[in-house]
Design an enzyme around this catalytic site. Structure first.
Site, PDB file in Angstrom:
ATOM      1  N   LYS A 283      -0.139  -0.017   0.769  1.00 30.68           N
ATOM      2  CA  LYS A 283      -1.482  -0.229   0.228  1.00 30.68           C
ATOM      3  C   LYS A 283      -1.510  -1.334  -0.830  1.00 30.68           C
ATOM      4  O   LYS A 283      -0.460  -1.765  -1.323  1.00 30.68           O
ATOM      5  CB  LYS A 283      -2.008   1.084  -0.348  1.00 30.68           C
ATOM      6  CG  LYS A 283      -2.225   2.158   0.721  1.00 30.68           C
ATOM      7  CD  LYS A 283      -2.791   3.425   0.095  1.00 30.68           C
ATOM      8  CE  LYS A 283      -3.088   4.484   1.130  1.00 30.68           C
ATOM      9  NZ  LYS A 283      -3.660   5.703   0.502  1.00 30.68           N
TER      10      LYS A 283
ATOM     11  N   PHE B 216     -14.827  10.975  -1.749  1.00 31.91           N
ATOM     12  CA  PHE B 216     -13.945   9.872  -2.146  1.00 31.91           C
ATOM     13  C   PHE B 216     -14.008   8.673  -1.201  1.00 31.91           C
ATOM     14  O   PHE B 216     -13.334   7.657  -1.430  1.00 31.91           O
ATOM     15  CB  PHE B 216     -12.488  10.360  -2.261  1.00 31.91           C
ATOM     16  CG  PHE B 216     -11.929  10.923  -0.981  1.00 31.91           C
ATOM     17  CD1 PHE B 216     -11.436  10.088   0.016  1.00 31.91           C
ATOM     18  CD2 PHE B 216     -11.884  12.296  -0.780  1.00 31.91           C
ATOM     19  CE1 PHE B 216     -10.917  10.602   1.194  1.00 31.91           C
ATOM     20  CE2 PHE B 216     -11.363  12.830   0.401  1.00 31.91           C
ATOM     21  CZ  PHE B 216     -10.876  11.976   1.385  1.00 31.91           C
TER      22      PHE B 216
ATOM     23  N   ARG C 180       6.366  10.944   6.573  1.00 33.21           N
ATOM     24  CA  ARG C 180       5.610  11.751   5.607  1.00 33.21           C
ATOM     25  C   ARG C 180       6.536  12.305   4.524  1.00 33.21           C
ATOM     26  O   ARG C 180       6.177  12.348   3.349  1.00 33.21           O
ATOM     27  CB  ARG C 180       4.831  12.846   6.318  1.00 33.21           C
ATOM     28  CG  ARG C 180       3.737  12.223   7.214  1.00 33.21           C
ATOM     29  CD  ARG C 180       2.725  13.180   7.699  1.00 33.21           C
ATOM     30  NE  ARG C 180       1.879  13.701   6.637  1.00 33.21           N
ATOM     31  CZ  ARG C 180       0.897  13.031   6.031  1.00 33.21           C
ATOM     32  NH1 ARG C 180       0.651  11.777   6.363  1.00 33.21           N
ATOM     33  NH2 ARG C 180       0.172  13.605   5.099  1.00 33.21           N
TER      34      ARG C 180
ATOM     35  N   THR D 294       0.639  13.388  -1.549  1.00 36.40           N
ATOM     36  CA  THR D 294      -0.452  12.428  -1.750  1.00 36.40           C
ATOM     37  C   THR D 294      -0.639  12.103  -3.224  1.00 36.40           C
ATOM     38  O   THR D 294      -0.831  10.948  -3.596  1.00 36.40           O
ATOM     39  CB  THR D 294      -1.765  12.992  -1.160  1.00 36.40           C
ATOM     40  OG1 THR D 294      -1.544  13.279   0.221  1.00 36.40           O
ATOM     41  CG2 THR D 294      -2.901  11.999  -1.285  1.00 36.40           C
TER      42      THR D 294
ATOM     43  N   ARG E  31       6.062   7.647  -3.114  1.00 40.68           N
ATOM     44  CA  ARG E  31       4.944   7.818  -4.055  1.00 40.68           C
ATOM     45  C   ARG E  31       5.421   8.170  -5.456  1.00 40.68           C
ATOM     46  O   ARG E  31       4.844   7.703  -6.441  1.00 40.68           O
ATOM     47  CB  ARG E  31       3.964   8.851  -3.515  1.00 40.68           C
ATOM     48  CG  ARG E  31       3.169   8.289  -2.334  1.00 40.68           C
ATOM     49  CD  ARG E  31       2.194   9.298  -1.792  1.00 40.68           C
ATOM     50  NE  ARG E  31       1.319   8.696  -0.797  1.00 40.68           N
ATOM     51  CZ  ARG E  31       0.903   9.324   0.285  1.00 40.68           C
ATOM     52  NH1 ARG E  31       1.262  10.581   0.513  1.00 40.68           N
ATOM     53  NH2 ARG E  31       0.102   8.717   1.141  1.00 40.68           N
TER      54      ARG E  31
ATOM     55  N   ASN F 236      -1.988   5.285  -4.275  1.00 43.92           N
ATOM     56  CA  ASN F 236      -0.763   6.041  -3.994  1.00 43.92           C
ATOM     57  C   ASN F 236       0.221   5.327  -3.065  1.00 43.92           C
ATOM     58  O   ASN F 236       1.007   5.958  -2.379  1.00 43.92           O
ATOM     59  CB  ASN F 236      -1.101   7.447  -3.488  1.00 43.92           C
ATOM     60  CG  ASN F 236      -1.815   7.454  -2.153  1.00 43.92           C
ATOM     61  OD1 ASN F 236      -2.057   6.408  -1.553  1.00 43.92           O
ATOM     62  ND2 ASN F 236      -2.152   8.639  -1.686  1.00 43.92           N
TER      63      ASN F 236
ATOM     64  N   HIS G  45       0.157   4.762   3.178  1.00 40.54           N
ATOM     65  CA  HIS G  45      -0.530   5.659   4.120  1.00 40.54           C
ATOM     66  C   HIS G  45       0.423   5.898   5.270  1.00 40.54           C
ATOM     67  O   HIS G  45       1.147   4.991   5.683  1.00 40.54           O
ATOM     68  CB  HIS G  45      -1.807   4.996   4.662  1.00 40.54           C
ATOM     69  CG  HIS G  45      -2.349   5.682   5.880  1.00 40.54           C
ATOM     70  ND1 HIS G  45      -3.247   6.712   5.806  1.00 40.54           N
ATOM     71  CD2 HIS G  45      -2.074   5.504   7.206  1.00 40.54           C
ATOM     72  CE1 HIS G  45      -3.524   7.133   7.044  1.00 40.54           C
ATOM     73  NE2 HIS G  45      -2.827   6.414   7.903  1.00 40.54           N
TER      74      HIS G  45
END
Length: 137
Positions: free
Chosen positions: A9, A57, A85, A91, A102, A112, A115
């Protein structure tokens, strides 16, 4: 072999940790089959996150995802969806285990860092959103 989608991100791209994040994937036997750096348009982000359209959000998520370039990748490996994951962590980075992407690189639940697809079915759809079959090798 499973495939999954990963997005680095804007916050992580801006921090200059693309290589460190990619190293986490490759060190854990996730091969990069396709990768590109791009600037999402508002239309792109709204379409990609359409599943969240009614969530409170949604606007902030879209605004964040268009705030700078992202790196989109197809990762391949055994249990790629769950492995990715696990590597990403929770998250909310405050809840992420030490050593996860993260925990190490994210600023907040919004910014964060990454994705990752949450299921094989979603992985297929998300990969198709960003890549044609000839781009994946």
């Amino acid at each position: 072999m499973e495939q999954t989608l990963s997005i680095i991100k804007p916050d992580a791209v801006k921090k200059g940790v693309i290589g460190k994040i990619i190293d986490r994937f490759e060190s854990n036997n996730l091969r990069i089959c396709a990768m590109k750096k791009l600037q999402l348009t508002r239309c792109d982000a709204e379409a990609f996150y359409a599943i969240h359209k009614e969530r409170p959000f949604f606007k902030d998520l879209v605004d964040f995802m268009i705030s700078g370039p992202v790196v989109v990748m197809v990762l391949e490996g055994n249990n790629a969806v769950m492995k990715n994951r696990d590597l990403m962590g929770a998250t909310n980075p405050k809840e992420a285990e030490a050593g996860t992407i993260r925990a190490d690189f994210a600023q907040s639940i919004d910014a964060n860092a990454v994705h990752g697809s949450d299921s094989l079915e979603n992985a297929k759809n998300e990969i198709a959103f960003f890549f044609s079959t000839r781009e994946i090798c």
